[in-house]
Enzyme design. Sequence first.
Site, mmCIF file in Angstrom:
data_model
loop_
_atom_site.group_PDB
_atom_site.id
_atom_site.type_symbol
_atom_site.label_atom_id
_atom_site.label_comp_id
_atom_site.label_asym_id
_atom_site.label_seq_id
_atom_site.Cartn_x
_atom_site.Cartn_y
_atom_site.Cartn_z
ATOM 1 N N LYS A 1 -2.390 -17.778 -28.168
ATOM 2 C CA LYS A 1 -2.590 -17.199 -26.894
ATOM 3 C C LYS A 1 -1.804 -18.112 -25.761
ATOM 4 O O LYS A 1 -1.424 -17.449 -24.837
ATOM 5 C CB LYS A 1 -4.055 -17.457 -26.751
ATOM 6 N N GLY B 1 -12.024 -24.603 -21.190
ATOM 7 C CA GLY B 1 -11.132 -24.045 -22.337
ATOM 8 C C GLY B 1 -10.522 -22.806 -21.993
ATOM 9 O O GLY B 1 -10.592 -22.162 -20.961
ATOM 10 N N ASN C 1 -17.163 -29.523 -16.461
ATOM 11 C CA ASN C 1 -16.486 -30.104 -17.719
ATOM 12 C C ASN C 1 -16.895 -31.537 -18.070
ATOM 13 O O ASN C 1 -16.846 -32.366 -17.299
ATOM 14 C CB ASN C 1 -15.238 -29.601 -17.980
ATOM 15 N N VAL D 1 -21.496 -17.248 -22.801
ATOM 16 C CA VAL D 1 -20.089 -16.669 -23.200
ATOM 17 C C VAL D 1 -20.206 -16.800 -24.780
ATOM 18 O O VAL D 1 -19.872 -15.695 -25.421
ATOM 19 C CB VAL D 1 -18.941 -17.408 -22.611
ATOM 20 N N SER E 1 -4.505 -13.788 -30.478
ATOM 21 C CA SER E 1 -5.752 -14.533 -30.397
ATOM 22 C C SER E 1 -5.173 -15.882 -30.948
ATOM 23 O O SER E 1 -4.068 -16.169 -31.244
ATOM 24 C CB SER E 1 -6.953 -14.168 -31.020
ATOM 25 N N GLY F 1 -22.601 -13.299 -24.723
ATOM 26 C CA GLY F 1 -21.158 -13.015 -24.541
ATOM 27 C C GLY F 1 -20.815 -11.738 -25.441
ATOM 28 O O GLY F 1 -19.713 -11.388 -25.294
ATOM 29 N N ASP G 1 -9.667 -11.184 -21.124
ATOM 30 C CA ASP G 1 -10.999 -11.871 -21.397
ATOM 31 C C ASP G 1 -11.835 -11.799 -19.981
ATOM 32 O O ASP G 1 -12.928 -11.554 -19.954
ATOM 33 C CB ASP G 1 -10.927 -13.347 -22.017
ATOM 34 N N SER H 1 -12.209 -6.846 -33.972
ATOM 35 C CA SER H 1 -11.606 -5.857 -33.188
ATOM 36 C C SER H 1 -11.007 -4.694 -34.131
ATOM 37 O O SER H 1 -11.032 -3.627 -33.217
ATOM 38 C CB SER H 1 -10.496 -6.610 -32.523
ATOM 39 N N GLY I 1 -17.241 -25.319 -18.398
ATOM 40 C CA GLY I 1 -15.914 -25.110 -19.290
ATOM 41 C C GLY I 1 -14.494 -25.117 -18.838
ATOM 42 O O GLY I 1 -14.418 -24.504 -17.445
HETATM 43 P P1 NAD Z 1 -11.951 -23.915 -26.190
HETATM 44 O O1 NAD Z 1 -11.723 -24.598 -27.634
HETATM 45 O O2 NAD Z 1 -10.585 -23.438 -25.492
HETATM 46 O O3 NAD Z 1 -12.745 -24.757 -25.177
HETATM 47 C C1 NAD Z 1 -13.743 -25.353 -25.466
HETATM 48 C C2 NAD Z 1 -14.658 -25.616 -24.208
HETATM 49 O O4 NAD Z 1 -15.878 -26.550 -24.733
HETATM 50 C C3 NAD Z 1 -13.900 -26.707 -23.388
HETATM 51 O O5 NAD Z 1 -14.342 -26.577 -21.982
HETATM 52 C C4 NAD Z 1 -14.948 -28.091 -23.851
HETATM 53 O O6 NAD Z 1 -14.850 -29.021 -23.099
HETATM 54 C C5 NAD Z 1 -16.313 -27.706 -24.105
HETATM 55 N N1 NAD Z 1 -16.918 -28.569 -25.095
HETATM 56 C C6 NAD Z 1 -16.565 -28.453 -26.241
HETATM 57 N N2 NAD Z 1 -17.531 -29.532 -27.001
HETATM 58 C C7 NAD Z 1 -18.313 -29.813 -26.053
HETATM 59 C C8 NAD Z 1 -19.557 -30.689 -25.906
HETATM 60 N N3 NAD Z 1 -20.064 -31.367 -26.975
HETATM 61 N N4 NAD Z 1 -20.044 -30.928 -24.676
HETATM 62 C C9 NAD Z 1 -19.757 -30.196 -23.590
HETATM 63 N N5 NAD Z 1 -18.738 -29.394 -23.503
HETATM 64 C C10 NAD Z 1 -18.056 -29.258 -24.783
HETATM 65 O O7 NAD Z 1 -12.878 -22.654 -26.677
HETATM 66 P P2 NAD Z 1 -12.878 -21.142 -26.023
HETATM 67 O O8 NAD Z 1 -12.142 -20.431 -26.832
HETATM 68 O O9 NAD Z 1 -12.803 -21.344 -24.428
HETATM 69 O O10 NAD Z 1 -14.337 -20.768 -26.540
HETATM 70 C C11 NAD Z 1 -15.559 -21.405 -25.906
HETATM 71 C C12 NAD Z 1 -16.767 -20.540 -26.441
HETATM 72 O O11 NAD Z 1 -16.598 -19.161 -25.715
HETATM 73 C C13 NAD Z 1 -16.791 -20.280 -27.821
HETATM 74 O O12 NAD Z 1 -18.231 -20.552 -28.227
HETATM 75 C C14 NAD Z 1 -16.294 -19.026 -28.186
HETATM 76 O O13 NAD Z 1 -16.839 -18.297 -29.372
HETATM 77 C C15 NAD Z 1 -16.712 -18.292 -26.965
HETATM 78 N N6 NAD Z 1 -16.092 -16.996 -26.484
HETATM 79 C C16 NAD Z 1 -16.493 -15.988 -26.083
HETATM 80 C C17 NAD Z 1 -15.605 -14.750 -25.934
HETATM 81 C C18 NAD Z 1 -16.493 -13.637 -25.499
HETATM 82 O O14 NAD Z 1 -15.838 -12.450 -25.372
HETATM 83 N N7 NAD Z 1 -17.658 -13.725 -25.347
HETATM 84 C C19 NAD Z 1 -14.250 -15.072 -25.752
HETATM 85 C C20 NAD Z 1 -13.640 -16.422 -26.125
HETATM 86 C C21 NAD Z 1 -14.484 -17.114 -26.423
#
Ligand code: NAD
Length: 291
Positions: A73, A135, A157, A234, A69, A257, A109, A24, A133
Amino acid sequence: MAERITGHTELIGLMAYPIRHSSSPAMHNEAFAYLGLDYAYLAFEVDNSTLEDAIKGFRALKMVGSNVSMPNKTVVGQYLDKLSPAAELCGAVNTIVNEDGVLTGHITDGIGFMQSLKDNDIDVIGKKMTICGAGGAATAIEIQAALDGVKEISIFNVHDKFWDNAVETVKKINERTECKAALYDLDDKDKLKEEMDSSFIFVNGTGVGMKPLEGMSVVPDQSFFRPELIVVDVPYAPLETKMRTMAKEAGCKTMNGLGMMLFQGAAAFELWTGKQMPIEHMKEVLNIKYE
Ligand code: NAD
């Protein structure tokens, strides 16, 4: 850079821990320099234990804004004066804007995700989305998609610590937006196939595909994809995931993503400066290709 900073330069921050890896600062400072805007963006190592003091400092220094972040958050909202509707519904903030001493928390986001689709000529308004998802990333997408006018969202999920959050998200979307949302168990692959078959777009908003879950996919095999389905991952490290490879082989248009990452920054940039981020320049400089 040294010549660019003057006594008038306004400060924008990033409060998170760990944070030194973040792209960033490079993104925003390049955009400020390109447009000749008198701001500087710096990353600060702030965790939950120092967050309250950091926000007090933000007010005292009259900073223009900040990104927030992990792990801050979902915690920072209590120290701010107002929340945007999306930040309130998500229970999370990634951008703070200071307007004459009034601090408002936004979440960009989901805005970034929706904007990255538009930038790729993908129109999801009035259509159905299936998304895996519950998260931070997935919730922001689900809430923004519902606020923007996606007609139906099927959320999948696994039954982990995020499940209750998905229950809440579905409840909020159904009660507070025109969108119809439902939650299903990701282990029910027949239901996943059924919902994907009736969707315009499929999104993986989980960490599956990214380290340490590299090489894994939320979708079991290629038969789940039909060529008309838009498929978005993502996670963006690695850029090519098993799921996107399968979707591409099935003839689907896919996105990684990076678009969401770029446009969440662009939305924050616009909130702070009132100016549009020079998107095409940023794509070139940061080597962003998200198809
Ligand atoms: P988080 O920890 O808040 O959520 C994790 C999610 O993954 C949950 O829904 C969880 O249930 C699921 N999960 C974890 N292990 C799993 C498994 N073995 N099987 C099935 N589901 C599983 O994480 P987050 O911040 O929401 O990030 C999720 C992804 O998105 C990461 O890869 C992160 O790098 C990416 N991300 C991308 C952007 C972007 O701008 N493109 C922004 C934020 C996060």
